[in-house]
Design a protein around this motif. Structure first.
Motif, PDB file in Angstrom:
ATOM      1  N   TYR A   1       3.850  -8.126  32.779  1.00 31.48           N
ATOM      2  CA  TYR A   1       4.020  -9.493  32.276  1.00 31.48           C
ATOM      3  C   TYR A   1       5.238  -9.549  31.360  1.00 31.48           C
ATOM      4  N   PHE A   2       5.315  -8.617  30.411  1.00 28.93           N
ATOM      5  CA  PHE A   2       6.443  -8.608  29.475  1.00 28.93           C
ATOM      6  C   PHE A   2       7.765  -8.433  30.225  1.00 28.93           C
ATOM      7  N   ALA A   3       7.781  -7.536  31.207  1.00 29.87           N
ATOM      8  CA  ALA A   3       9.006  -7.287  31.964  1.00 29.87           C
ATOM      9  C   ALA A   3       9.483  -8.524  32.701  1.00 29.87           C
TER      10      ALA A   3
ATOM     11  N   GLY B   1      16.596  -6.926  30.635  1.00 27.88           N
ATOM     12  CA  GLY B   1      18.002  -6.985  30.242  1.00 27.88           C
ATOM     13  C   GLY B   1      18.273  -7.425  28.818  1.00 27.88           C
ATOM     14  N   LYS B   2      17.258  -7.424  27.955  1.00 33.83           N
ATOM     15  CA  LYS B   2      17.460  -7.853  26.569  1.00 33.83           C
ATOM     16  C   LYS B   2      17.475  -6.650  25.632  1.00 33.83           C
TER      17      LYS B   2
ATOM     18  N   VAL C   1      14.297  -7.865  42.924  1.00 35.23           N
ATOM     19  CA  VAL C   1      15.293  -6.979  42.330  1.00 35.23           C
ATOM     20  C   VAL C   1      14.588  -5.870  41.551  1.00 35.23           C
ATOM     21  N   LYS C   2      15.357  -4.847  41.190  1.00 34.90           N
ATOM     22  CA  LYS C   2      14.856  -3.772  40.339  1.00 34.90           C
ATOM     23  C   LYS C   2      15.424  -3.946  38.938  1.00 34.90           C
ATOM     24  N   ALA C   3      14.542  -3.889  37.941  1.00 34.10           N
ATOM     25  CA  ALA C   3      14.938  -3.936  36.538  1.00 34.10           C
ATOM     26  C   ALA C   3      14.284  -2.739  35.866  1.00 34.10           C
TER      27      ALA C   3
ATOM     28  N   ARG D   1      23.346  -7.587  36.649  1.00 41.25           N
ATOM     29  CA  ARG D   1      22.843  -6.235  36.452  1.00 41.25           C
ATOM     30  C   ARG D   1      21.528  -6.358  35.688  1.00 41.25           C
ATOM     31  N   TYR D   2      20.450  -6.137  36.376  1.00 41.39           N
ATOM     32  CA  TYR D   2      19.134  -6.367  35.798  1.00 41.39           C
ATOM     33  C   TYR D   2      18.681  -5.123  35.034  1.00 41.39           C
ATOM     34  N   GLY D   3      18.823  -5.174  33.719  1.00 40.62           N
ATOM     35  CA  GLY D   3      18.389  -4.058  32.894  1.00 40.62           C
ATOM     36  C   GLY D   3      16.899  -4.085  32.671  1.00 40.62           C
ATOM     37  N   PRO D   4      16.315  -2.977  32.231  1.00 42.86           N
ATOM     38  CA  PRO D   4      14.884  -2.936  31.974  1.00 42.86           C
ATOM     39  C   PRO D   4      14.519  -3.755  30.743  1.00 42.86           C
TER      40      PRO D   4
END
Length: 353
Positions: free
Chosen positions: A52-54, A59-60, A313-315, A333-336
């Motif tokens: 849920y959080f993800a 990317g923050k 996408v993958k984050a 660019r999808y960061g974790p």
């Protein structure tokens, strides 16, 4: 455009759960640097589940601050001095108490844009404003569901998501103006705004909205869900050209104009329901779509994702639905999602740079 259209834009976020974090995630997807300012216990959505959080925070950056403490306020001032915008998603009393308004922060940065995302307005009090409460309060629930049944809520947080997108728009508009200032967005106002033609019909023509079976549109006929030989079909005939093509494919005749179809709604629906019962929803979609007729079989979410694999996408370690905004020449660019305080904590907070 490797850096994205919002490269260089620095946004601070203070809030919990959905509306605010969704707004800033949309900005992060477009290249903005977004820093979550989280309380010692973190965003409440961390308690729901990691997935849920993800889904709202990829990317923050995360800085953990106690904004009720003097050192937390001092660090906030430093962050504000180097930021373009601050988006806050808290109760109005908390926004004022913690000094998260433009009037309170302008001494640190005259050009800071402060966005207050609340339930009913920055000065409207702390009335509970969860998504479903707002949908009930604004007439959305009353318009949804079968007329013979109870009011119904959509199966997702439409008020929070819509308010988040609106807040992101307001934030960017004020940045583009080149001026700092206070921007307000409330869930109530957003949902009432989205009832645009329904509200206009009532305010200008006295036409009180009413629920119609199968989610039928109030102006277009036939435009609703229909049962078929297998599953339900969404059919949306919005002009006479669509109707003519539908009739040619199905053998239905008559009711040539929209005005006639509206006036004889029940007759039209009976005829269309009868003909659609001769094939499955998937079969009708395959037949009608090539003719340019708006139609789709009702899918579950897993079926919808399977039909649109390109949106996934993958984050980091998470598979998520990516940004709905496609910018030519730019690939996000999808960061974790950040760990709590990953980029600073009360004892050792690194600056936004």
């Amino acid at each position: 455009m490797s850096g994205g259209p919002l490269a260089g834009v620095r946004v601070l976020e203070v809030g919990h759960i959905l509306a605010g974090p969704y707004a800033t995630m949309m900005l992060a997807d477009l290249g903005a640097e977004v820093t979550k300012i989280e309380p010692p216990g973190g965003d409440l959505s961390r308690q729901v589940s990691d997935a849920y959080f993800a889904s709202l925070n990829r990317g923050k950056r995360s800085v953990r601050l106690d904004l009720t403490a003097e050192d937390g306020q001092a660090r906030l001032a430093e962050l504000v001095a180097g930021a373009h915008a601050l988006l806050v998603n808290l109760k109005p009393s908390a926004i004022h108490r913690l000094g998260l308004t433009y009037e309170a922060l302008r001494r640190h940065n005259e050009r800071i844009v402060c966005v207050a995302l609340t339930g009913f307005g920055l000065h409207a009090g702390d009335h509970p404003a969860f998504d479903y409460v707002v949908q009930a309060a604004t007439g959305v629930a009353a318009l949804t569901g079968d007329p013979s049944g109870p009011p119904t809520l959509p199966g997702y947080s439409s008020a929070d998501n819509s308010a988040g997108l609106t807040a992101a728009l307001g934030l960017l508009a004020q940045i583009v103006s080149g001026r700092g200032g206070q921007v307000e967005v409330s869930l109530r106002d957003v949902m009432l705004s989205q009832l645009n033609y329904r509200a206009s019909a009532y305010l200008n023509e006295g036409a009180e909205p009413r629920r119609l079976p199968f989610g039928a549109h109030s102006y277009y006929v036939p435009a609703q869900l229909f049962p078929t030989a297998g599953g339900h079909l969404a059919l949306f005939i919005t002009h006479d050209g669509f109707w003519k093509a539908f009739c040619a494919e199905t053998g239905v005749g008559g009711f040539a104009t929209m005005a006639e179809r509206v006036a004889r709604r029940e007759e039209v629906l009976a005829v269309v329901t009868g003909v659609l019962a001769t094939d499955t929803a998937a079969g009708w979609e395959a037949r009608l779509r090539p003719l340019g007729i708006p139609a789709a079989a009702v899918r579950t979410l897993p079926e919808a994702l399977l039909a649109a694999p390109g949106v996934i996408v993958k984050a980091g370690e998470y598979r998520l639905v990516g940004s709905p905004i496609r910018v030519a020449g730019y690939e996000p660019r999808y960061g974790p999602p950040p760990r709590l305080g990953e980029h600073g904590d009360p004892a050792n907070a690194s600056p936004v740079a």
